[in-house]
Scaffold this motif. Structure first.
Motif, short mmCIF file in Angstrom:
data_model
loop_
_atom_site.label_atom_id
_atom_site.label_comp_id
_atom_site.label_asym_id
_atom_site.label_seq_id
_atom_site.Cartn_x
_atom_site.Cartn_y
_atom_site.Cartn_z
N GLU A 49 98.60 69.76 -38.58
CA GLU A 49 99.68 70.46 -37.88
C GLU A 49 100.34 69.54 -36.85
O GLU A 49 101.57 69.52 -36.73
CB GLU A 49 99.13 71.70 -37.18
N LEU A 50 99.52 68.78 -36.12
CA LEU A 50 100.08 67.87 -35.11
C LEU A 50 100.96 66.81 -35.77
O LEU A 50 102.07 66.52 -35.28
CB LEU A 50 98.95 67.19 -34.31
N GLU A 76 106.16 64.95 -36.48
CA GLU A 76 106.75 64.11 -37.54
C GLU A 76 106.16 62.70 -37.52
O GLU A 76 106.87 61.70 -37.52
CB GLU A 76 108.27 64.08 -37.42
N LEU A 77 104.84 62.67 -37.51
CA LEU A 77 104.12 61.40 -37.48
C LEU A 77 103.53 61.10 -38.85
O LEU A 77 103.07 62.00 -39.56
CB LEU A 77 102.97 61.46 -36.45
N LYS A 78 103.55 59.83 -39.21
CA LYS A 78 102.95 59.38 -40.46
C LYS A 78 101.45 59.19 -40.24
O LYS A 78 101.03 58.64 -39.22
CB LYS A 78 103.60 58.06 -40.88
N GLU A 129 92.49 60.23 -32.98
CA GLU A 129 92.82 59.74 -31.63
C GLU A 129 94.04 60.47 -31.08
O GLU A 129 94.06 60.90 -29.92
CB GLU A 129 93.13 58.23 -31.67
N LYS A 130 95.06 60.61 -31.91
CA LYS A 130 96.29 61.29 -31.47
C LYS A 130 96.01 62.75 -31.11
O LYS A 130 96.52 63.26 -30.13
CB LYS A 130 97.36 61.19 -32.55
N TYR A 174 93.09 72.27 -27.86
CA TYR A 174 94.31 72.23 -28.69
C TYR A 174 95.00 73.59 -28.70
O TYR A 174 96.23 73.69 -28.58
CB TYR A 174 93.96 71.80 -30.11
N ARG A 175 94.22 74.64 -28.83
CA ARG A 175 94.82 75.99 -28.87
C ARG A 175 95.51 76.32 -27.55
O ARG A 175 96.54 77.01 -27.53
CB ARG A 175 93.75 77.02 -29.19
N LYS A 176 94.96 75.83 -26.45
CA LYS A 176 95.57 76.10 -25.14
C LYS A 176 96.96 75.47 -25.01
O LYS A 176 97.78 75.93 -24.24
CB LYS A 176 94.66 75.60 -24.02
#
Length: 568
Positions: free
Chosen positions: A11-12, A17-19, A28-29, A203-205
């Protein structure tokens, strides 16, 4: 890796729009995004906070937050010192491992890398990404007399495993804390292990709307008003007020976006007077000396004396709120009682009228960054008129799209990046916004720069933002070398000048539409866009301009070199 963590990564990558760069880098991201979003309540550049491969000393992500601003340059730090007189600093370090267990070796490496980061005689090699943060940290400590307190330092060690409080790992954490505390550089040191469950919670927060629950017993209800679902006036003690302006970690929330003025610092008579009242032994007189704060929320849910406020902004009382927050550790703060006005409405027009009415005691220049102005709202609506690949989202209020999973986050244009892209592309001011925009904001406030004027047509603002978005995509796809990222606002300026030979019309002229549409036609074609920006890169390489030199990037004389090269 478990399926839930992988779904968060997917989802991230989609929303940013990251490869994909492989499981390790993708994780890491996710870790950097989730942790820093919970420490910093504004939109930020994920690429900036992510440390590159090799010579990273065991550190995968860093953020340095000064007076609530995630700083990217020494100039920004200097601006904040000049504006506020003093600074408060939070260092955040992240190491992430896809391992399903917590490794003592990795944790030791991480802690040693952070200790070396602050060493005056570092022993480990540093890559360029890490060095830029070291330079910022060194500048902060050079200005140690301006520190209100020693900085806080948080280390997050993130894995896909389950944290069970292992004795050996706990011992390493405690020893690492003691070592960092022994440097006397920090007020507080925390080393926080996060497993898959904790990371999921972080992440949900990031998607939640700002919400808090306070005890509001000392209140009266305002009679029914058309367009307002409910409203109250009353007093709350400081321990309830702090829940409105900060989160559980005591980080200041970004709830001032609809305020007319940003926090002006305590280097002025009014805010200095507020601070003096709060910190002296008679601080209980605050409630009769201060006008208090006005809060406008989308929803208020009362249960007895417990009030849950959702999607709210402090529309008046930014100065008071910041001074109160800045003095949260003062011994007299517990005696302070704050007058508040709490209003629930979803009518934007009413919100604007409330904000303007409650701020009418101070003359406001139209050039100031005020997200409540009609221009800002209209610009947001103009963005919404585009569809498909041209769809961008103007983020008038920080993180206003966070809870909307349908919004591609990389297509969000924040107010700072709107300023930067417009000033770089259309005002030929890329040197002023490449690494900081403090000077641009000052010029805006002084009326020296034409931006956000009420008579301006919206298309050049959108065009500059779309060009910025398309250029960022080329960097993400590796189609343009990342070394040009440092001069991306110079590239926007060159893109306009190379592809539009006609003299630029005024921003309030109808002719600006045809001018911008010519540029948008190019940006709508992937092949033409890449070819155009590669030509811009060639100008950077051939002109008297060193993109690797930090000073060249910031000098007006070097921008002039680019313009002179084009004219020849």
């Amino acid at each position: 890796m478990d399926r839930i963590t992988q779904s968060f990564i997917d989802e991230l990558l989609e929303t940013e729009e990251l490869k994909s760069e492989g499981e390790s880098k993708d994780f890491e991201k996710l870790a950097n995004y989730s942790v820093i979003s919970n420490e910093y309540n504004k939109t930020f550049d994920l690429n900036f906070v992510t440390i590159g491969d090799g010579d990273d000393t065991g550190i995968d992500g860093i953020s340095i937050i000064v007076n609530g601003v995630l700083v990217e340059s020494i100039e920004e730090i200097d601006d904040l010192i000049e504006k506020n007189g003093s600074i408060e600093v939070d260092f955040v370090f992240i190491q992430s491992k896809t391992s399903s267990s917590f490794s003592t070796a990795d944790l030791n490496t991480f802690i040693y890398g952070v200790k070396d980061f602050f060493s005056t005689s570092p022993k480990l090699r540093r890559n360029e990404s890490l060095q830029k943060f070291c330079d910022l940290a060194n500048h902060i400590y050079k200005n140690a007399p301006k520190l209100k307190n020693n900085p806080s330092c948080k280390l997050f060690y993130v894995t896909t495993g389950k944290w069970v409080g292992d004795v050996n790992l706990t011992a390493i954490i405690n020893s690492g804390k003691e070592d960092l505390e022994a440097t006397n550089l920090f007020e507080i040191v925390d080393i926080i292990p996060l497993g898959a469950r904790e990371l999921a919670k972080y992440y949900r927060k990031t998607k939640e709307s700002v919400s808090t629950t306070i005890n509001f017993s000392n209140r009266i209800t305002i009679p029914e008003i058309n367009g307002i679902s409910e409203a109250y006036i009353g007093l709350i003690p400081y321990e309830e007020f702090i829940k409105i302006v900060s989160n559980e970690e005591q980080n200041l929330l970004n709830v001032f976006e609809d305020n007319v003025r940003d926090f002006q610092g305590e280097n002025n008579d009014v805010n200095n007077g507020i601070a003096s009242t709060i910190t002296n032994s008679g601080s209980e007189i605050f409630s009769v000396l201060n006008n208090g704060i006005t809060i406008v929320a989308s929803k208020i849910s009362p249960t007895g004396n417990q009030f849950t406020i959702t999607d709210y902004q402090i529309v008046n009382g930014c100065q008071t709120s910041n001074v109160l927050y800045n003095n949260k550790n003062n011994s007299n703060i517990s005696k302070v009682v704050i007058p508040i006005k709490l209003i629930a409405t979803e009518d934007d027009e009413i919100k604007t009228r409330i904000t303007l009415a409650t701020n009418n005691q101070t003359p406001i220049k139209k050039e100031q960054l005020a997200s409540l102005t009609q221009f800002q709202r209209s610009l947001e609506q103009y963005y919404n008129s585009f569809e498909g690949d041209k769809r961008l989202y103007y983020e008038r209020r920080s993180k206003q799209y966070n809870s909307d999973s349908s919004v591609i986050k990389s297509r969000i244009i924040t107010v700072p990046y709107q300023i930067k892209s417009f000033a770089g592309m259309f005002l030929n001011e890329p040197h002023n916004v490449t690494s900081y925009f403090g000077s641009i904001v000052r010029k805006l406030n002084d009326g020296k720069i034409q931006i956000f004027d009420n008579d301006h047509i919206y298309i050049p603002y959108y065009t500059s933002a779309y060009a910025y978005y398309k250029l960022e995509n080329l960097f993400k796809k590796g189609l343009i070398d990342s070394s040009y990222r440092k001069v991306k606002f110079h590239l926007l300026m060159l893109f306009r000048l190379l592809n539009e030979k006609n003299e630029m019309p005024k921003f309030n002229s109808k002719k600006i539409e045809a001018y911008c549409n010519n540029l948008l036609d190019i940006l709508s074609d992937e092949e033409k866009t890449l070819k155009a920006f590669k030509k811009c890169c060639k100008v950077i390489d051939e002109a008297d301009f060193d993109k690797s030199d930090k000073q060249d990037v910031k000098l007006v004389s070097k921008t002039k070199n680019l313009l002179d090269y084009l004219s020849k």
